[in-house]
Design a protein around this motif. Sequence first.
Motif, short mmCIF file in Angstrom:
data_model
loop_
_atom_site.label_atom_id
_atom_site.label_comp_id
_atom_site.label_asym_id
_atom_site.label_seq_id
_atom_site.Cartn_x
_atom_site.Cartn_y
_atom_site.Cartn_z
N GLU A 19 13.12 12.10 0.92
CA GLU A 19 13.76 11.19 1.89
C GLU A 19 12.88 9.98 2.17
O GLU A 19 13.38 8.85 2.30
N THR A 20 11.58 10.21 2.26
CA THR A 20 10.66 9.09 2.49
C THR A 20 10.61 8.18 1.28
O THR A 20 10.59 6.95 1.41
N ARG A 21 10.62 8.77 0.10
CA ARG A 21 10.64 7.97 -1.14
C ARG A 21 11.89 7.09 -1.18
O ARG A 21 11.82 5.90 -1.49
N LEU A 70 0.83 -1.20 0.00
CA LEU A 70 0.00 0.00 0.00
C LEU A 70 0.86 1.26 0.00
O LEU A 70 0.55 2.24 -0.69
N ALA A 71 1.96 1.24 0.74
CA ALA A 71 2.88 2.38 0.75
C ALA A 71 3.45 2.63 -0.64
O ALA A 71 3.55 3.78 -1.10
N LEU A 72 3.80 1.55 -1.33
CA LEU A 72 4.34 1.69 -2.69
C LEU A 72 3.27 2.20 -3.65
O LEU A 72 3.54 3.03 -4.52
N THR A 79 14.75 1.95 -0.69
CA THR A 79 15.88 1.22 -0.12
C THR A 79 15.42 -0.08 0.55
O THR A 79 16.04 -1.13 0.39
N ILE A 80 14.32 0.00 1.28
CA ILE A 80 13.77 -1.19 1.93
C ILE A 80 13.44 -2.26 0.90
O ILE A 80 13.77 -3.44 1.06
N LEU A 81 12.82 -1.85 -0.20
CA LEU A 81 12.36 -2.81 -1.20
C LEU A 81 13.50 -3.31 -2.09
O LEU A 81 13.43 -4.43 -2.60
N LEU A 90 9.66 -11.14 3.54
CA LEU A 90 8.67 -10.06 3.52
C LEU A 90 8.74 -9.27 2.22
O LEU A 90 7.72 -9.05 1.55
N VAL A 91 9.93 -8.86 1.83
CA VAL A 91 10.08 -8.02 0.63
C VAL A 91 9.77 -8.83 -0.64
O VAL A 91 9.18 -8.30 -1.58
N ALA A 92 10.14 -10.10 -0.66
CA ALA A 92 9.81 -10.94 -1.81
C ALA A 92 8.30 -11.10 -1.95
O ALA A 92 7.77 -11.10 -3.07
#
Length: 238
Positions: A92-94, A78-80, A99-101, A115-117
Motif C-alpha cells: 500500500e505504501t509502495r 529519498l523515499a523513491l 501514485t503521487i509521482l 514538485l513532482v517534476a
Amino acid sequence: MSGLLVEKELKTYEFAHLSFQEYLAASQIKELQQESILIDNFQDPWWAETIRLYAAQNDATSLIQAGIETPTVHSLVLALDCQQESLKVDPETREQLDTILEQGLESNDPGIATLVAEVKLSRRLNNLTTMDDNLYIDSFYITCAEYQLFMDEDDLLYSGEHFAAGSAKQPITEVSWLNGMRFCLWLTAKASSLTRNSASESSVFFFRLPTWVISEKAFPIRVIAWTKGFQEIKGTES
C-alpha cells in the motif's frame, strides 16, 4: 583500524571517508532498533546516505511514509530511493508513493506538478550514465514535465505556455537549438539544488547539448554533463 581512521589533529581522529561512517551508523541503528532516528532526520540531507544504506538492509515502509507525509523534492527522491533499494516495502505504501509521482506530473495544482517534476529531474541528474570521472551522458530525452520547469521560469520565451494535457512523461519536441542551449544554461544553474553532494566543487555539473543537434532546427532534448575537472576530447560523445 589502519586506513579506516585518520588523525585530523593531535589525538583527534575522523573516518577516512564519510561512507565508512554512514555504513556503520546504518548498521548500528539497525542493531539497536533505532529507526526513529532516521525518521526524525529524513529531511536532513546529511542523513540521506545513511538512510539509503539502512533501507537496503530493512523494511523501508516507515521511512517512505516519512517522506510522503512531509513532501519535498529531497524527501520524495529519498523515499523513491528507499523503495527501490529496500528489502521490503508494504504494498500500500509502495502504491501510494507511485501514485503521487505518476499523477502529480499531470496535476492541476501548479505546486504539486512543479514538485513532482523537480523530483523527476532530480532523479535524472543523479542517474546520469558515467563515461569517465568527469563526463556524464543522459540516456533519455527530457520530458515535457521537466521542460515545463524551465518554461515557467523563462517568461521571455514562454509566457504562460504549458505542455498539452496527458503528455507530461513524453519527450519535449520541436525545441530550437537556441532554446535548447538556454535550457542547458538554466539546468546548470538549477542542478546544484537537485543533485547529491552539491556542496562539493568537483561534483558541480555543467550541461550542454550533444554535438549532433547543432545541425538540427528542432529536436527532442538529451543532455551531456561534465564537471570542473573535465577537459573535452573530441570524439568522446555523439
